[in-house]
Motif scaffolding. Structure first.
Motif, PDB file in Angstrom:
ATOM      1  N   HIS A 155      66.035  19.185  43.921  1.00  0.00           N
ATOM      2  CA  HIS A 155      66.802  18.899  45.059  1.00  0.00           C
ATOM      3  C   HIS A 155      66.602  17.387  45.139  1.00  0.00           C
ATOM      4  CE1 HIS A 155      65.761  22.732  47.075  1.00  0.00           C
ATOM      5  NE2 HIS A 155      64.626  22.540  46.257  1.00  0.00           N
ATOM      6  N   ASN A 201      68.636  32.759  43.941  1.00  0.00           N
ATOM      7  CA  ASN A 201      68.691  32.105  45.502  1.00  0.00           C
ATOM      8  C   ASN A 201      69.632  30.963  45.445  1.00  0.00           C
ATOM      9  OD1 ASN A 201      67.085  30.142  43.811  1.00  0.00           O
ATOM     10  ND2 ASN A 201      65.883  29.711  45.651  1.00  0.00           N
ATOM     11  N   THR A 215      59.816  31.103  50.537  1.00  0.00           N
ATOM     12  CA  THR A 215      60.693  30.381  49.487  1.00  0.00           C
ATOM     13  C   THR A 215      61.693  29.525  50.178  1.00  0.00           C
ATOM     14  OG1 THR A 215      61.745  30.719  47.438  1.00  0.00           O
ATOM     15  CG2 THR A 215      61.971  32.552  49.167  1.00  0.00           C
ATOM     16  N   PRO A 217      61.394  22.395  49.316  1.00  0.00           N
ATOM     17  CA  PRO A 217      60.185  22.614  48.381  1.00  0.00           C
ATOM     18  C   PRO A 217      60.860  22.676  47.133  1.00  0.00           C
ATOM     19  CG  PRO A 217      60.839  24.741  49.276  1.00  0.00           C
ATOM     20  CD  PRO A 217      61.942  23.984  50.084  1.00  0.00           C
ATOM     21  N   ARG A 240      56.821  25.442  46.551  1.00  0.00           N
ATOM     22  CA  ARG A 240      56.136  26.623  46.949  1.00  0.00           C
ATOM     23  C   ARG A 240      56.117  27.262  45.785  1.00  0.00           C
ATOM     24  NH1 ARG A 240      55.636  24.323  50.403  1.00  0.00           N
ATOM     25  NH2 ARG A 240      56.112  24.493  52.784  1.00  0.00           N
ATOM     26  N   ARG A 295      71.170  26.041  40.788  1.00  0.00           N
ATOM     27  CA  ARG A 295      72.107  25.722  42.194  1.00  0.00           C
ATOM     28  C   ARG A 295      73.710  25.990  42.143  1.00  0.00           C
ATOM     29  NH1 ARG A 295      67.173  25.796  44.378  1.00  0.00           N
ATOM     30  NH2 ARG A 295      65.997  24.154  44.264  1.00  0.00           N
TER      31      ARG A 295
END
Ligand code: DOR
Ligand code: ZN
Length: 357
Positions: A232, A47, A104, A244, A203, A17
């Motif tokens: 999260h 990501n 995603t 997700p 996911r 993150r």
């Protein structure tokens, strides 16, 4: 108490993150969670915000990691529609190339198969490609691995139809490997009610008991276990639009050790999938004087309040498990012992940059 010594574990699929969402996790808290879970080396997904899709973004994240990581690491770069020409030059410093081909979290998704082909042509043949592909997209990327005669690692395989297709493709010699996540081995859609529907968003999604059983029946096809540690916060998970993902770094090993107790697999099966195969598939270096000590008999209950992950929850809350990490030694120093992370931020090394400077 019976202590068993294992190699430092390797997780080839984590989301840390940072940059961009350090309220969920950062390089410090995420690598502390890794050590507490028995991992001495993690491969971080691209990501983030911004996503790691350029030289500048890779350099920024590697700089952050060098200051904050407590265990060893490498960072993936993400395949986009616009960066095909730029990535090959980054390959030596990257864990590998991540291709998101299905739904995603975040903006990295490639739908047009021409982009898949361009990345296959440009990314160096001997460097890892990891694909997030589900169902028929999985079939398409397996075909591409065969057409291009190049290895592809398939992330978080979760369904019966997928693992059976992978078995067939492997039998035909298609150069693919795959990983399965703990939440698909130890949870099904039936558990969503108890966990909460929103919190259960992940996911690929949680699947049926039949899917889960099929994964266990085809253990020999599974190269790696990987957490897909995707933290999260609870307020995000409980919102009307829950992102997700589950945290997983601190719970995968006790879940697997409990399954060893139940006779579902052997300790050697665990070491193969959390150390030997990850090391081979991703061409990872030896970590000298590195091992973990686990008490294979200790019974305990998973509780979020004991976890290091900043997200402060787990879908396995309250689960009774057998087997606990006691000590982690990373490059000669005790990095974790009896519930305390001792390695300091910055102790972790970038394993793709050793010798490059
Ligand atoms: O559940 C998921 N969470 N699946 C993904 O593909 C991404 C991940 C995340 O980054 O939160
Ligand atoms: Zn992921």
């Amino acid at each position: 108490m019976s202590t068993v010594k294992l190699p430092g574990l390797i997780d080839v699929h984590v989301h840390l993150r940072e940059p961009g969402a350090t309220h969920k996790e950062d390089w410090d808290s995420g690598t502390a969670a890794a050590l507490a879970g028995g991992f001495t080396l993690v491969l971080a997904m691209p990501n983030t915000q911004p996503p790691i899709t350029s030289k500048a973004a890779l350099e920024e994240v590697l700089q952050l990691a060098s200051q904050k990581a407590r265990c060893d690491y490498a960072q993936y770069v993400g395949a986009g529609a616009e960066n095909v020409g730029d990535l090959a030059a980054l390959a030596p410093r990257a864990a590998g190339l991540k291709m998101y081909l299905d739904q995603t979290y975040g903006p990295l998704r490639l739908d047009d198969m021409r982009h898949w082909m361009s990345h296959f042509e440009k990314w160096p043949q001997n460097r890892p490609i990891v694909a997030h592909a589900e169902g028929r997209t999985l079939a398409a990327i397996i075909l591409m691995a065969e057409l291009f005669k190049r290895h592809v690692h398939l992330a978080h395989v979760s369904k019966a139809e997928e693992i059976l297709l992978i078995r067939k493709a492997k039998e035909k010699g298609v150069p693919i490997t795959c990983e399965v996540c703990p939440h698909h081995l130890f949870l099904t859609r039936e558990d969503a009610r108890a966990i909460g529907e929103r919190r259960s968003e992940v996911r690929p999604p949680l699947n049926s008991l039949e899917d889960q059983q099929c994964l266990w029946e085809n253990l020999d096809v599974i190269d790696c276990f990987a957490t897909d540690h995707a933290p999260h916060t609870l307020s995000e998970k409980d919102s009307a639009t829950p992102p997700p993902g589950f945290p997983g770094l601190e719970t995968i090993l006790p879940l697997l050790l409990t399954a060893v107790h139940q006779g579902k697999l052997s300790l050697d099966d665990v070491v193969t999938r959390l150390y030997r195969r990850p090391k081979e598939i991703f061409d990872l270096p030896d970590q000298k004087d590195t091992w973990i000590e686990i008490d294979v008999d200790q019974e305990w209950m998973i509780q979020a309040r004991e976890l290091y992950s900043r997200c402060a929850w787990t879908p396995f809350e309250g689960r009774r498990v057998i087997g606990r990490v006691q000590r982690v030694v990373l490059r000669g120093n005790t990095a974790y012992e009896s519930g305390r992370v001792l390695a300091w931020p910055g102790y972790g090394q970038s394993i793709r940059e050793i010798g490059i400077s």
